[in-house]
Design an enzyme around this catalytic site. Sequence first.
Site, PDB file in Angstrom:
ATOM      1  N   ASP A 153     -34.258 -17.686 -33.286  1.00 17.03           N
ATOM      2  CA  ASP A 153     -34.970 -17.199 -31.652  1.00 17.03           C
ATOM      3  C   ASP A 153     -35.556 -15.686 -32.310  1.00 17.03           C
ATOM      4  O   ASP A 153     -36.424 -15.614 -31.478  1.00 17.03           O
ATOM      5  CB  ASP A 153     -34.515 -17.211 -30.511  1.00 17.03           C
ATOM      6  CG  ASP A 153     -34.378 -17.927 -29.642  1.00 17.03           C
ATOM      7  OD1 ASP A 153     -34.954 -19.122 -29.859  1.00 17.03           O
ATOM      8  OD2 ASP A 153     -34.105 -17.650 -28.359  1.00 17.03           O
ATOM      9  N   ASP A 192     -31.682 -27.604 -25.998  1.00 14.93           N
ATOM     10  CA  ASP A 192     -31.515 -26.211 -25.824  1.00 14.93           C
ATOM     11  C   ASP A 192     -30.431 -26.269 -25.550  1.00 14.93           C
ATOM     12  O   ASP A 192     -29.833 -27.235 -24.730  1.00 14.93           O
ATOM     13  CB  ASP A 192     -32.420 -25.692 -25.259  1.00 14.93           C
ATOM     14  CG  ASP A 192     -32.377 -24.299 -25.863  1.00 14.93           C
ATOM     15  OD1 ASP A 192     -31.640 -23.867 -26.538  1.00 14.93           O
ATOM     16  OD2 ASP A 192     -33.317 -23.700 -25.173  1.00 14.93           O
TER      17      ASP A 192
HETATM   18  C1  DGJ Z   1     -33.971 -20.712 -26.243  1.00 15.06           C
HETATM   19  C2  DGJ Z   1     -34.399 -21.334 -27.727  1.00 15.06           C
HETATM   20  O1  DGJ Z   1     -34.384 -20.811 -28.271  1.00 15.06           O
HETATM   21  C3  DGJ Z   1     -35.865 -20.662 -27.434  1.00 15.06           C
HETATM   22  O2  DGJ Z   1     -36.982 -21.730 -28.108  1.00 15.06           O
HETATM   23  C4  DGJ Z   1     -36.801 -21.507 -25.910  1.00 15.06           C
HETATM   24  O3  DGJ Z   1     -36.762 -22.224 -25.904  1.00 15.06           O
HETATM   25  C5  DGJ Z   1     -35.876 -20.503 -24.652  1.00 15.06           C
HETATM   26  N1  DGJ Z   1     -34.503 -21.526 -24.421  1.00 15.06           N
HETATM   27  C6  DGJ Z   1     -36.525 -21.296 -24.157  1.00 15.06           C
HETATM   28  O4  DGJ Z   1     -35.195 -20.203 -22.295  1.00 15.06           O
END
Ligand code: DGJ
Length: 735
Positions: free
Chosen positions: A548, A478
């Site tokens: 997200d 991430d």
């Molecule tokens: C952003 C990601 O896109 C989410 O799926 C998740 O992993 C969060 N970060 C966690 O902090």
Amino acid sequence: MPIEWNEEDKVFHLYNQKISYLIQIVHGKYPAHLYWGKRIQTLQPTLILPYKGRPFSPMTEPTDSKFSLDTLAQEYPAFGNGDFRSPAYQLRTKDGSTITEFVYDSHEITQGKPRLEGLPSAYVENNQEADTLVITLVDPVLAIGLDLIYTIYHDLDVITRSVSFEHRGSQKVEIHKCMSMSVDFLSSKWDWLQLHGTWARECHIERQPLNHGTQMISSARGASSHQHNPFIALLSKEATEEHGDVYGVSLVYSGNFQASIEVDPYETTRLAMGINPFDFIWLLMPGETFQTPEALMVYSPDGLGGMSRTFHKLLRTRVCRGIYRDRTRPILFNNWEATRFNFSEKKLKQLADAAANLGIELFVLDDGWFGHRDNDKTSLGDWDVNRKKLPHGLKGIAEYIQAKGMQFGLWVEPEMVSPDSELYRLHPDWCLHVPGRKRTLSRNQLVLDLSREDVCDWLIDTFTNVFTKAPISYVKWDMNRNMTEVGSAALPPERQKETAHRYMLGLYRILDTLTERFPEILFESCSGGGGRFDPGMLYYMPQTWTSDDTDAVERLKIQYGTSLVYPALTMGAHVSDVPNQQTGRNTPLQMRLYVAMAANLGFEMKVDQLTKEERVEIQKEIHFYKQIQDLVCFGDLFRLLSPFEGMDTAFMYVAPDKSKAVVFYYKVLATPNPPFYRLKLRGLDPQMKYQINNGGQAFYGDELMKIGITMPLVKSDYFSIIFLIQRLEKESLRF
Ligand code: DGJ
């Protein structure tokens, strides 16, 4: 040899069975763009490269009053000696001038495609797949060589381009701009198309007519960005999903980029793409070389659909790598939306029990497992397991999950550091910063300075350690903020403007090393969803968390837009709880499932709190997904109805041999007293008979494509349906 050099006319012809790309060296010096499009056999260049003296256009060659760089369709134009349009490159010499004159020196044609040093790029598996042309231009005053590098694939309608500078002179120069490609089209009757968005709203399609002057998209965020995907297309006015000329360009790069289109008064359209020149200066010292990222250039005479199918094949088979490249991906559960930071070993086990029971194959532990990270204010950089949450460590929970028959996956965010962390206390200068200036936080974190070799080495060691601590089969990598105060404590003042690009080179080195060291791990990249969904990332990590936003209705647009360039096999798509955490919307479980089943299916819901009916429905659909997964992942995509144009969305994946297809149809809001609607399919064999769903009615391909399937009349919002279409082998051939 699909690259020919006509010495007499000074013309290069790059071709395969379907496309041609022609370059002429005019006056023995200037690489001019002649043509890019459908395959042509021969060309008489003087016929198609007319030029004439124009008022206020400087006379480039003293002996040719009609010739001016200002009106020439060029391949890699400069500024300052005749052409007043936007240049493809600009160098600044020690005397402060930006005047250069790179002219043709030599060329080389070879089989295959060389890899780009330190950068991701499309590749070949054997040298028979492609041919490469390198045209070397030289500025005699500076003694710098400029290589224009072109590759044409034989079985893909793709040309790749990049540029490399080689400094053989003695004075230092600064590169202020160096696009990866530039093409001048002798027409401006185009629309242009981009994928724009923001967090939770990625890859929205926008198509608009070209105007005189410059239209541009870019990122200066230190990542390819949610705001504009590094992709741009020119479309003929009449181009549709399946018809008309489309030129798509995508950059194999994950950092700051710029794509620009300039229309001049003589209706020439200049399309260029590369590293964003804004806030970028690269110092090139004698003996050094600079290689730009690579641009992937796709021409399709078959509309946007044709363009997408070419990009899909290219990205899936010649950009993605590793053992997962040709494999369907495990159906995963991710605990993020179910628990956020608030979990314990007990809770994870509960979720794992429920996930295993549903038929899920991979359990992913997301953010919050390390340091004392109970919220997003702390601990990035301290990659030791939080024993309070996980008393038996990563190994303990991983083994529990494995015992349930699932693989174990882990979330990491290596590129970041929390000010509240041991790492930051120990190395406050390891983040991007400018001395004497504040360090701007975003999501309470700072960006590690990956332009530094020592920071990259530390990350490689640290994550080698993390990935060997437990049986890890999957990693979600991430990256949750963009760059500010872009400066490096390790670089001298004259190299500060190199930081953002050096960061990318550092990141690529880390990813190269770790993916090579852990070939069995399936890596998924993520930047708050699709903030870094680009071919550069796909080179190392063959899938990306698309967004997200897990709301089924929003996802229709996001996945549809993303599919313009990226194949389903690269897209993560999860079923989540309702009301949806991003939109508050309630959609039926079937709609959420059917949207996620159109890509790499996953779940991030409270699977331990499902009703019996929900459990049964999920089990049934997972079973069905297994039947269509190959089609979704390796089939040819045909988009039928766009969510950007109405309430209905539909698309289908067709097996390469046309023996099967799966059709997805969604209707977001119901229409009162609706008319009948027939969905016309595409991509099937017109002469073959296909059965709709097991045991359903059978129709010939031409019936399905010309007349279509009548959609059910429904009185409900959020309707979704999937049709599986299979060729009937025996009674097939009609004639
Ligand atoms: C952003 C990601 O896109 C989410 O799926 C998740 O992993 C969060 N970060 C966690 O902090």
